[in-house]
Write a protein that holds these residues in place. Structure first.
Motif, PDB file in Angstrom:
ATOM      1  N   ASP A 170      46.350  22.047  38.388  1.00 39.02           N
ATOM      2  CA  ASP A 170      47.257  22.754  37.473  1.00 39.02           C
ATOM      3  C   ASP A 170      47.945  23.964  38.123  1.00 39.02           C
ATOM      4  O   ASP A 170      48.731  24.643  37.494  1.00 39.02           O
ATOM      5  N   GLN A 171      47.682  24.188  39.415  1.00 44.56           N
ATOM      6  CA  GLN A 171      48.357  25.292  40.122  1.00 44.56           C
ATOM      7  C   GLN A 171      49.518  24.797  40.983  1.00 44.56           C
ATOM      8  O   GLN A 171      50.254  25.592  41.554  1.00 44.56           O
ATOM      9  N   TYR A 172      49.665  23.468  41.114  1.00 45.61           N
ATOM     10  CA  TYR A 172      50.605  22.943  42.106  1.00 45.61           C
ATOM     11  C   TYR A 172      51.465  21.805  41.546  1.00 45.61           C
ATOM     12  O   TYR A 172      51.184  21.265  40.480  1.00 45.61           O
ATOM     13  N   GLY A 173      52.498  21.414  42.344  1.00 49.88           N
ATOM     14  CA  GLY A 173      53.239  20.192  42.057  1.00 49.88           C
ATOM     15  C   GLY A 173      52.421  19.022  42.581  1.00 49.88           C
ATOM     16  O   GLY A 173      51.930  19.062  43.714  1.00 49.88           O
ATOM     17  N   ILE A 174      52.248  18.002  41.748  1.00 46.27           N
ATOM     18  CA  ILE A 174      51.366  16.874  42.093  1.00 46.27           C
ATOM     19  C   ILE A 174      52.187  15.583  42.097  1.00 46.27           C
ATOM     20  O   ILE A 174      53.088  15.414  41.268  1.00 46.27           O
ATOM     21  N   VAL A 175      51.882  14.665  43.034  1.00 44.25           N
ATOM     22  CA  VAL A 175      52.622  13.404  43.096  1.00 44.25           C
ATOM     23  C   VAL A 175      51.702  12.212  42.856  1.00 44.25           C
ATOM     24  O   VAL A 175      50.485  12.312  42.998  1.00 44.25           O
ATOM     25  N   LYS A 176      52.368  11.109  42.514  1.00 40.03           N
ATOM     26  CA  LYS A 176      51.656   9.828  42.462  1.00 40.03           C
ATOM     27  C   LYS A 176      52.306   8.932  43.515  1.00 40.03           C
ATOM     28  O   LYS A 176      53.547   8.847  43.578  1.00 40.03           O
ATOM     29  N   THR A 177      51.478   8.297  44.340  1.00 42.05           N
ATOM     30  CA  THR A 177      52.038   7.373  45.337  1.00 42.05           C
ATOM     31  C   THR A 177      51.651   5.946  44.951  1.00 42.05           C
ATOM     32  O   THR A 177      50.721   5.735  44.161  1.00 42.05           O
ATOM     33  N   GLU A 178      52.381   4.977  45.538  1.00 41.78           N
ATOM     34  CA  GLU A 178      51.996   3.572  45.328  1.00 41.78           C
ATOM     35  C   GLU A 178      50.587   3.372  45.867  1.00 41.78           C
ATOM     36  O   GLU A 178      50.198   4.031  46.836  1.00 41.78           O
ATOM     37  N   SER A 179      49.826   2.454  45.259  1.00 41.48           N
ATOM     38  CA  SER A 179      48.426   2.317  45.661  1.00 41.48           C
ATOM     39  C   SER A 179      48.292   1.997  47.155  1.00 41.48           C
ATOM     40  O   SER A 179      47.368   2.420  47.814  1.00 41.48           O
ATOM     41  N   GLU A 180      49.255   1.267  47.697  1.00 46.59           N
ATOM     42  CA  GLU A 180      49.278   1.008  49.142  1.00 46.59           C
ATOM     43  C   GLU A 180      50.528   1.673  49.699  1.00 46.59           C
ATOM     44  O   GLU A 180      51.593   1.579  49.095  1.00 46.59           O
ATOM     45  N   GLY A 181      50.409   2.342  50.821  1.00 49.09           N
ATOM     46  CA  GLY A 181      51.601   2.908  51.461  1.00 49.09           C
ATOM     47  C   GLY A 181      51.865   4.330  51.018  1.00 49.09           C
ATOM     48  O   GLY A 181      51.051   4.971  50.349  1.00 49.09           O
ATOM     49  N   PRO A 191      50.458  20.028  36.401  1.00 48.98           N
ATOM     50  CA  PRO A 191      49.941  19.250  35.266  1.00 48.98           C
ATOM     51  C   PRO A 191      48.572  19.755  34.820  1.00 48.98           C
ATOM     52  O   PRO A 191      47.855  20.378  35.605  1.00 48.98           O
ATOM     53  N   LYS A 192      48.239  19.460  33.557  1.00 51.33           N
ATOM     54  CA  LYS A 192      46.862  19.734  33.130  1.00 51.33           C
ATOM     55  C   LYS A 192      45.954  18.786  33.909  1.00 51.33           C
ATOM     56  O   LYS A 192      46.365  17.665  34.258  1.00 51.33           O
ATOM     57  N   VAL A 193      44.721  19.223  34.133  1.00 49.97           N
ATOM     58  CA  VAL A 193      43.797  18.414  34.927  1.00 49.97           C
ATOM     59  C   VAL A 193      43.715  16.989  34.359  1.00 49.97           C
ATOM     60  O   VAL A 193      43.776  15.990  35.094  1.00 49.97           O
ATOM     61  N   ALA A 194      43.635  16.880  33.028  1.00 54.10           N
ATOM     62  CA  ALA A 194      43.478  15.566  32.387  1.00 54.10           C
ATOM     63  C   ALA A 194      44.712  14.681  32.570  1.00 54.10           C
ATOM     64  O   ALA A 194      44.607  13.452  32.551  1.00 54.10           O
ATOM     65  N   ASP A 195      45.897  15.285  32.751  1.00 56.08           N
ATOM     66  CA  ASP A 195      47.135  14.485  32.848  1.00 56.08           C
ATOM     67  C   ASP A 195      47.590  14.237  34.282  1.00 56.08           C
ATOM     68  O   ASP A 195      48.616  13.575  34.509  1.00 56.08           O
TER      69      ASP A 195
END
Ligand code: UTP
Length: 302
Positions: A170-181, A191-195
């Motif tokens: 919740d202190q930073y910008g967070i990303v989601k990457t593709e499961s591979e690559g 984001p909130k920790v839960a989200d």
């Protein structure tokens, strides 16, 4: 072939409220880790990665940054008279040449996204690097250099990533990457920790295409009431690719007191002149008796 990255933006117009009163009259980016200001570490990292034009987005009290990257004739003459050759070499080494630096003002600290947009005329139509100087890496090879190989391979936009403990997302910008690559498919600011989509933070190093400026132009305020770079990048993600590089090394968030102090200890331990002696001092300080005498239970700050 990917367009070569020759320009870097350094946003240094933040208020640095977490470091008041130190930052009352001095920019946060001039705080020193051992013997070098944070901004100098970032400029050296950019130079190592092949950057030739250093663009600083400054705010109030930032003239010391401009002076820091200028020749100090009086000081140099005095050092010459005193035969202080080592010191002269330290000052001349890595100093950008005439015409390699540009300074522009943010005027009002409206957020990181707004600071980046302030550099739009200096960037023009070229992709560019963006470095947040308060994120400091201790590693053999700088973060931007670690990202260049992937940029040369994939082009487009590249973001430096770093794993953080889940409770800190919740202190930073967070990303989601593709499961591979390494393809980035989502990003969210603080984001909130839960989200949180993952625990991969954007660690303050970016290679961005110039179209980001167009999106920042119309970007509304987001998290914290600031114009957020992450929100504009999320829009760019709809028509350009982003990839992530997991950066190797020790990362210190020098925007926080704890991160800054830890960075000083870690860099001092590695210092070629006094690292061993410093380690001995730390060992002596960390014996049980010293701790009993000197540590207080952490009080919660209101
Ligand atoms: P921070 O989020 O750490 O904000 O900025 P800050 O104002 O510097 O510090 P605090 O939170 O009040 O203690 C991250 C980077 O973005 C720049 C900062 O200078 C820092 O390099 N920034 C931030 C700007 O240039 N302009 C802004 O409006 C906000």
């Amino acid at each position: 072939m990917a367009y070569p990255i020759k320009k870097a933006v350094f946003p240094v117009a933040g208020l640095g409220t977490r470091f008041l009163p130190a930052t009352k009259a001095m920019p946060k980016e001039m705080l020193t880790v051992v013997d070098k200001p944070l901004i100098q570490y970032a400029v050296e990292e950019a130079a190592e990665a092949g950057i030739e034009h250093f663009i600083f987005v400054t705010g109030r009290n930032k003239s010391t940054i401009e002076d820091h990257f200028d020749h100090q004739y009086e000081l140099m003459n005095t050092l010459r008279k005193k035969n202080k050759h080592v010191q002269i070499e330290i000052l001349e080494k890595d100093l950008p040449s005439a015409g390699q630096t540009s300074f522009t003002r943010q005027q009002e600290p409206l957020g990181l996204g707004h600071a980046v947009w302030c550099a739009r005329h200096l960037i023009g139509k070229e992709p560019f690097a963006l470095l947040l100087p308060d994120m400091l890496l201790q590693s053999e090879s700088g973060a931007l250099k670690q990202m260049m190989a992937q940029y040369e391979r994939l082009g487009n936009n590249v973001i430096g990533l770093y794993q953080v403990p889940l409770e800190e997302v919740d202190q930073y910008g967070i990303v989601k990457t593709e499961s591979e690559g390494c393809k980035i498919i989502d990003m969210v600011e603080k984001p909130k920790v839960a989200d949180a989509p993952s625990n991969l933070m954007m660690m303050g190093r970016y290679i961005l295409q110039p179209e980001i400026m167009m999106l920042l132009e119309t970007q509304n305020k987001g998290a914290g009431g600031e114009i957020q770079l992450t929100d504009a990048m999320l829009k760019l993600l709809q028509f350009q690719d982003f990839s992530g590089v997991q950066i190797e090394g020790e990362l210190f968030d020098c925007g926080s007191k704890l991160g800054f102090l830890t960075a000083n200890v870690s860099f001092a331990l590695q210092h070629s002149e006094f690292g061993d002696e410093f380690a001995a001092n730390i060992r002596a300080m960390t014996n049980k008796d010293y701790f009993k005498k000197h540590t207080k239970k952490n009080k919660k700050t209101p």
